[in-house]
Design a protein around this motif. Structure first.
Motif, mmCIF file in Angstrom:
data_model
loop_
_atom_site.group_PDB
_atom_site.id
_atom_site.type_symbol
_atom_site.label_atom_id
_atom_site.label_comp_id
_atom_site.label_asym_id
_atom_site.label_seq_id
_atom_site.Cartn_x
_atom_site.Cartn_y
_atom_site.Cartn_z
ATOM 1 N N ILE A 134 -39.411 9.362 93.774
ATOM 2 C CA ILE A 134 -39.893 10.389 94.715
ATOM 3 C C ILE A 134 -39.517 11.750 94.114
ATOM 4 C CG2 ILE A 134 -39.810 11.262 97.084
ATOM 5 C CD1 ILE A 134 -38.786 8.519 97.964
ATOM 6 N N PHE A 135 -40.526 12.602 93.881
ATOM 7 C CA PHE A 135 -40.241 13.828 93.128
ATOM 8 C C PHE A 135 -39.650 14.937 93.986
ATOM 9 C CE2 PHE A 135 -43.223 11.539 90.413
ATOM 10 C CZ PHE A 135 -42.450 11.501 89.266
ATOM 11 N N ASN A 136 -39.902 14.894 95.279
ATOM 12 C CA ASN A 136 -39.399 15.965 96.153
ATOM 13 C C ASN A 136 -38.718 15.346 97.372
ATOM 14 O OD1 ASN A 136 -41.747 14.827 96.896
ATOM 15 N ND2 ASN A 136 -42.827 16.732 97.368
ATOM 16 N N PRO A 137 -37.636 14.583 97.163
ATOM 17 C CA PRO A 137 -37.038 13.822 98.275
ATOM 18 C C PRO A 137 -36.624 14.687 99.465
ATOM 19 C CG PRO A 137 -35.607 13.772 96.327
ATOM 20 C CD PRO A 137 -36.903 14.362 95.906
ATOM 21 N N SER A 138 -36.207 15.950 99.188
ATOM 22 C CA SER A 138 -35.683 16.762 100.301
ATOM 23 C C SER A 138 -36.761 17.033 101.366
ATOM 24 C CB SER A 138 -35.086 18.065 99.779
ATOM 25 O OG SER A 138 -36.100 18.786 99.136
ATOM 26 N N VAL A 139 -38.038 17.015 100.942
ATOM 27 C CA VAL A 139 -39.139 17.191 101.903
ATOM 28 C C VAL A 139 -39.064 16.122 102.993
ATOM 29 C CG1 VAL A 139 -41.668 17.018 102.120
ATOM 30 C CG2 VAL A 139 -40.661 18.247 100.188
ATOM 31 N N TYR A 140 -38.522 14.960 102.602
ATOM 32 C CA TYR A 140 -38.460 13.820 103.544
ATOM 33 C C TYR A 140 -37.038 13.615 104.086
ATOM 34 C CZ TYR A 140 -42.792 13.197 101.035
ATOM 35 O OH TYR A 140 -44.028 13.421 100.470
ATOM 36 N N LYS A 141 -36.225 14.630 103.982
ATOM 37 C CA LYS A 141 -34.819 14.565 104.432
ATOM 38 C C LYS A 141 -34.058 13.470 103.685
ATOM 39 C CE LYS A 141 -35.682 16.204 109.172
ATOM 40 N NZ LYS A 141 -36.946 15.689 109.650
ATOM 41 N N LEU A 142 -34.415 13.314 102.393
ATOM 42 C CA LEU A 142 -33.732 12.333 101.548
ATOM 43 C C LEU A 142 -33.074 13.071 100.390
ATOM 44 C CD1 LEU A 142 -36.660 9.733 101.288
ATOM 45 C CD2 LEU A 142 -34.585 9.451 102.662
ATOM 46 N N GLU A 143 -32.003 12.478 99.835
ATOM 47 C CA GLU A 143 -31.432 13.027 98.599
ATOM 48 C C GLU A 143 -31.180 11.877 97.636
ATOM 49 O OE1 GLU A 143 -28.277 14.976 100.605
ATOM 50 O OE2 GLU A 143 -26.963 13.233 100.556
ATOM 51 N N THR A 144 -31.183 12.183 96.334
ATOM 52 C CA THR A 144 -31.028 11.119 95.349
ATOM 53 C C THR A 144 -29.603 10.587 95.359
ATOM 54 O OG1 THR A 144 -32.711 12.200 94.026
ATOM 55 C CG2 THR A 144 -31.351 10.573 92.894
ATOM 56 N N ALA A 145 -29.461 9.271 95.551
ATOM 57 C CA ALA A 145 -28.129 8.648 95.524
ATOM 58 C C ALA A 145 -27.879 8.045 94.142
ATOM 59 C CB ALA A 145 -28.027 7.563 96.584
ATOM 60 N N THR A 164 -30.702 6.690 90.464
ATOM 61 C CA THR A 164 -32.115 6.595 90.096
ATOM 62 C C THR A 164 -32.789 5.502 90.935
ATOM 63 O OG1 THR A 164 -31.258 6.987 87.897
ATOM 64 C CG2 THR A 164 -33.613 6.570 88.069
ATOM 65 N N PHE A 165 -33.853 5.878 91.625
ATOM 66 C CA PHE A 165 -34.631 4.985 92.498
ATOM 67 C C PHE A 165 -33.925 4.601 93.806
ATOM 68 C CE2 PHE A 165 -36.002 4.038 88.071
ATOM 69 C CZ PHE A 165 -37.211 4.714 88.134
ATOM 70 N N PHE A 166 -32.824 5.300 94.137
ATOM 71 C CA PHE A 166 -32.169 5.131 95.443
ATOM 72 C C PHE A 166 -32.102 6.505 96.117
ATOM 73 C CE2 PHE A 166 -30.435 1.629 92.955
ATOM 74 C CZ PHE A 166 -30.453 0.568 93.851
ATOM 75 N N TYR A 167 -32.506 6.563 97.367
ATOM 76 C CA TYR A 167 -32.503 7.830 98.109
ATOM 77 C C TYR A 167 -31.733 7.656 99.408
ATOM 78 C CZ TYR A 167 -36.002 8.788 94.664
ATOM 79 O OH TYR A 167 -36.636 8.942 93.455
ATOM 80 N N ARG A 168 -30.859 8.637 99.677
ATOM 81 C CA ARG A 168 -30.026 8.558 100.877
ATOM 82 C C ARG A 168 -30.565 9.517 101.935
ATOM 83 N NH1 ARG A 168 -25.147 6.346 101.263
ATOM 84 N NH2 ARG A 168 -24.743 6.381 99.026
ATOM 85 N N LYS A 169 -30.655 9.035 103.162
ATOM 86 C CA LYS A 169 -31.101 9.909 104.265
ATOM 87 C C LYS A 169 -30.014 10.943 104.542
ATOM 88 C CE LYS A 169 -33.399 10.923 108.167
ATOM 89 N NZ LYS A 169 -33.671 9.990 109.255
ATOM 90 N N GLN A 170 -30.451 12.201 104.583
ATOM 91 C CA GLN A 170 -29.478 13.282 104.792
ATOM 92 C C GLN A 170 -28.774 13.120 106.141
ATOM 93 O OE1 GLN A 170 -31.922 16.755 104.282
ATOM 94 N NE2 GLN A 170 -32.007 16.494 102.063
ATOM 95 N N VAL A 171 -27.493 13.481 106.120
ATOM 96 C CA VAL A 171 -26.683 13.311 107.345
ATOM 97 C C VAL A 171 -26.857 14.505 108.242
ATOM 98 C CG1 VAL A 171 -24.332 12.928 108.191
ATOM 99 C CG2 VAL A 171 -25.065 11.937 106.018
#
Ligand SMILES: C[S@@+](CC[C@H](N)C(=O)[O-])C[C@H]1O[C@@H](n2cnc3c(N)ncnc32)[C@H](O)[C@@H]1O
Length: 261
Positions: A241-252, A254-261
Motif C-alpha cells: 500500500i503506497f499511501n497507508p496513512s490515507v487509510y489510517k494505517l502505518e507500516t509495521a 514490509t507488507f504489514f500495516y498497523r491501524k493507527q491508535v
C-alpha cells in the motif's frame, strides 16, 4: 452484434444480476483475457453467448466461477513474511493478553487460515485459537474443509510443523482435525458483503491484485475500519500500500500495516 466493449458491459450487468459478482471492479483486460480464452475453448463466440449458456447449464456457470476466482494458494506463502508474522507481529499483538480475533479474507482452499492456526499454535494451544476464513468461491471452501493437499502446497512449511500438523494419505497430506477445528469457513464477497469489526489481524493476500484501483481504495478503507486500533493488516508480496496513512494505517514491516491508535 454489439461492439465488443458494450457487449462486455452487458455481460457484466447480467453476471451481477445472476450471481451478485461485480466484474466491473476487477481489472478489465486481465478478466476479459481469462474469460475469452475459456469461452472460446468451450465453443462460444461472444460474452453474451457464453452468458446464455450459463443460464441453461450449471456446468458452464461453474466453469466461469472457477476461472474468475483464481484459487492458487500454498501454505506459508512467501515464507519470510510468515517468519516476520511469528517473530515480530504476533508477539506485539499478544502483549495485552486478550484472545486474538483473526480473519483470513479470500482464503481460497484453506492453506492460509490453516497456516495461521499453525503459527498461532506456537504461542497458545490450538483449542484457544479461532480464525474466521472467507472466500467468494463455495467450491474452494468445500475443498478447504476437507483439508487434503499435494506436497507442492507444503513446500514452504517448516519440517517440524509438517510433522506435527499433517499426516500423509497416499499422495496427499491431510491437515489434522485439531487444526481444522480452529477455522470457521464462510462464503463472503469482499466487494459486496459487510465486514465484521474489531479484528486484531486481517490477512488478505493475492486477491487485491485482481481488483481495479477504485475497488482497492474502497477495500483498504473497509479493512481499516474492520481493525481495532493497533490491529494489523497483512497483504500479499506484490500488494504494497503506497499511501497507508490515507487509510489510517502505518507500516509495521514490509507488507504489514498497523491501524493507527
Ligand atoms: C489467488 S487466491 C489467494 C489465496 C490466499 N489468500 C493466498 O494468498 O494464497 C484468490 C482468492 O480470492 C478469491 N476472491 C476473488 N474475488 C473475491 C471476492 N470478491 N471476495 C472474496 N474472495 C474473492 C478467489 O475465490 C480466490 O480463492
Amino acid at each position: 452484434m454489439l461492439p465488443v466493449s458494450d457487449e462486455y458491459i452487458e455481460f457484466i450487468h447480467s453476471i451481477k444480476q445472476k450471481t451478485g459478482i461485480d466484474l466491473s471492479l476487477y481489472k478489465e483486460a486481465q478478466m476479459k483475457r481469462r474469460l475469452t480464452s475459456l469461452y472460446e475453448k468451450q465453443g462460444f463466440k461472444t460474452f453474451m453467448e457464453f452468458y446464455q449458456a450459463m443460464t441453461k447449464d450449471k456446468k458452464v456457470l461453474n466453469d466461469f466461477l472457477d476461472r474468475m476466482t483464481i484459487n492458487v494458494s500454498e501454505f506459508y506463502r512467501n515464507g519470510k513474511r510468515w517468519e516476520v508474522l511469528q517473530q515480530k507481529i504476533l508477539p506485539s499483538l499478544m502483549k495485552n493478553g486478550r484472545k486474538l480475533k483473526v480473519w483470513s479474507a479470500a482464503c481460497s482452499t484453506g492453506e492460509e487460515p490453516y497456516s495461521l492456526a499453525m503459527v498461532l499454535s506456537q504461542f497458545m494451544s490450538l483449542s484457544e485459537i479461532s480464525i474466521l476464513a472467507t472466500d467468494l468461491d463455495a467450491n474452494a471452501i468445500e475443498k478447504a474443509k476437507i483439508g487434503l493437499y499435494t506436497e507442492r502446497a507444503l513446500a514452504e512449511v517448516p519440517i517440524k510443523i509438517k510433522q506435527t500438523h499433517f499426516t500423509e494419505q497416499g499422495a496427499f497430506y491431510k491437515v489434522s482435525d485439531e487444526v481444522k477445528r480452529t477455522v470457521s469457513f464462510r462464503q463472503h464477497n469482499l466487494l459486496n458483503d459487510p465486514f465484521d469489526k474489531q479484528f486484531d489481524l486481517i490477512v488478505c493476500r493475492n486477491v487485491m491484485i485482481y481488483f481495479t484501483d477504485e475497488a482497492k481504495d474502497i477495500l483498504y478503507r473497509k479493512f481499516s475500519d474492520a481493525l481495532r486500533p493497533g490491529g494489523v493488516f497483512f497483504v500479499g508480496s506484490t500488494e504494497q500500500i503506497f499511501n497507508p496513512s490515507v487509510y489510517k494505517l502505518e507500516t509495521a514491516d514490509t507488507f504489514f500495516y498497523r491501524k493507527q491508535v
